[in-house]
Scaffold this motif. Structure first.
Motif, PDB file in Angstrom:
ATOM      1  N   ILE A  31     -10.082 -59.246  42.347  1.00  0.00           N
ATOM      2  CA  ILE A  31     -11.038 -59.459  43.430  1.00  0.00           C
ATOM      3  C   ILE A  31     -12.382 -58.844  43.048  1.00  0.00           C
ATOM      4  O   ILE A  31     -13.446 -59.461  43.225  1.00  0.00           O
ATOM      5  N   GLU A  34     -14.327 -60.986  40.547  1.00  0.00           N
ATOM      6  CA  GLU A  34     -15.069 -62.107  41.126  1.00  0.00           C
ATOM      7  C   GLU A  34     -16.403 -61.656  41.694  1.00  0.00           C
ATOM      8  O   GLU A  34     -17.409 -62.355  41.579  1.00  0.00           O
ATOM      9  N   ARG A  40     -18.963 -63.283  47.031  1.00  0.00           N
ATOM     10  CA  ARG A  40     -17.989 -64.363  47.178  1.00  0.00           C
ATOM     11  C   ARG A  40     -17.578 -64.523  48.635  1.00  0.00           C
ATOM     12  O   ARG A  40     -17.402 -63.540  49.359  1.00  0.00           O
ATOM     13  N   TYR A  42     -14.667 -65.875  51.407  1.00  0.00           N
ATOM     14  CA  TYR A  42     -13.214 -65.770  51.464  1.00  0.00           C
ATOM     15  C   TYR A  42     -12.555 -66.961  50.780  1.00  0.00           C
ATOM     16  O   TYR A  42     -11.631 -66.805  49.983  1.00  0.00           O
ATOM     17  N   LEU A  45     -12.712 -66.825  47.023  1.00  0.00           N
ATOM     18  CA  LEU A  45     -11.750 -65.882  46.458  1.00  0.00           C
ATOM     19  C   LEU A  45     -10.348 -66.491  46.424  1.00  0.00           C
ATOM     20  O   LEU A  45      -9.615 -66.327  45.450  1.00  0.00           O
TER      21      LEU A  45
END
Length: 250
Positions: A31, A34, A40, A42, A45
């Motif tokens: 996470i 990213e 990002r 939701y 992700l």
């Protein structure tokens, strides 16, 4: 959340143990990976982390927010995104170091297990991990297009910087597809082989190619090191074996 109430710690008076209490659980560093690229949402992700599950992702995001590692970009919108905080940005170097370790492991395997998921955006972080400032032999910029993910590397002033988007005046423009990029990084194919097969295209002076490869750790040190400073520009022409214009396999 039940998992959060039952969250375990190592209980050790050690900086590494404290760090692992925060980021040591499954999926957490991915996470963070990213968000090292850009903020990002939701859904982004979820798409980048197939298999995580919506509830687990929500729990991880909630915990990282409470820990001060990430923050909502739009707290008033449930579908808003997340970005790293100043504390979260401190994870960049540890993540890059682990990425270098992973690349070394892959390159040392004669028959590495095939990856089931690859994403062009991961190439940005991979390049950042591969570049070493001490291997910069000229102050110049290289632009990469990996399956439509465009970014560039600036070598100069004793450091190397990776940035998203096209470069203003790169000495080289390099294009390839996602799988070829990661095969190069893991040592499964040689750069010359990739260029001759057309899997990699290069636009720019051939003399700059060895400097770029050396910076990335994919080639030996050029026989003639350029004096650090603005690279001498020559009329643009493709490197030997490359197409005359940059194209990217998508």
């Amino acid at each position: 959340m039940k998992e959060q109430r039952e969250r375990r710690t190592y209980g050790q008076q050690c900086g590494l143990a404290y760090a692992l209490d925060i980021v040591g659980e499954r999926w957490t560093l991915l996470i963070v990976r990213e968000m090292l690229l850009r903020p990002r949402r939701y859904r982004e992700l979820l798409d980048a982390l197939p298999g995580i599950g919506t509830n687990l992702l929500a729990e991880r995001l909630n915990f990282l927010t409470q820990a001060g590692v990430i923050e909502p970009t739009d707290p008033d919108r449930r579908t808003g995104g997340y970005a790293l905080t100043e504390l979260g940005e401190k994870l960049r170097e540890p993540v890059l170091a682990m990425a270098r370790f992973g690349l070394a492991v892959m390159s040392g395997q004669s028959d590495p297990s095939p990856a089931t998921v690859t994403r062009a955006s991961w190439a940005v972080l991979a390049i950042e991990a591969m570049c070493q400032a001490e291997r910069a032999t000229a102050d110049e910029t290289y632009e990469f297009d990996v399956a439509g993910e465009v970014f560039h590397v600036i070598a100069g002033d004793g450091k190397v910087t990776t940035r998203s988007g096209p470069a203003t005046d790169p000495v080289l423009r390099i294009g390839t597809d996602t799988q070829t990029f990661f095969d190069l990084g893991s040592g499964l194919i040689e750069p010359v082989e990739a260029v001759l097969s057309g899997s990699v295209t290069i636009e720019g002076p051939p003399a700059a190619v060895p400097r770029c490869l050396y910076l990335l750790g994919l080639g030996s040190e050029p026989a003639e090191r350029s004096l650090l400073g603005p690279a001498r520009r020559t009329p643009r022409r493709p490197a030997t074996g490359a197409d005359p214009a940059l194209t990217s396999a998508r």
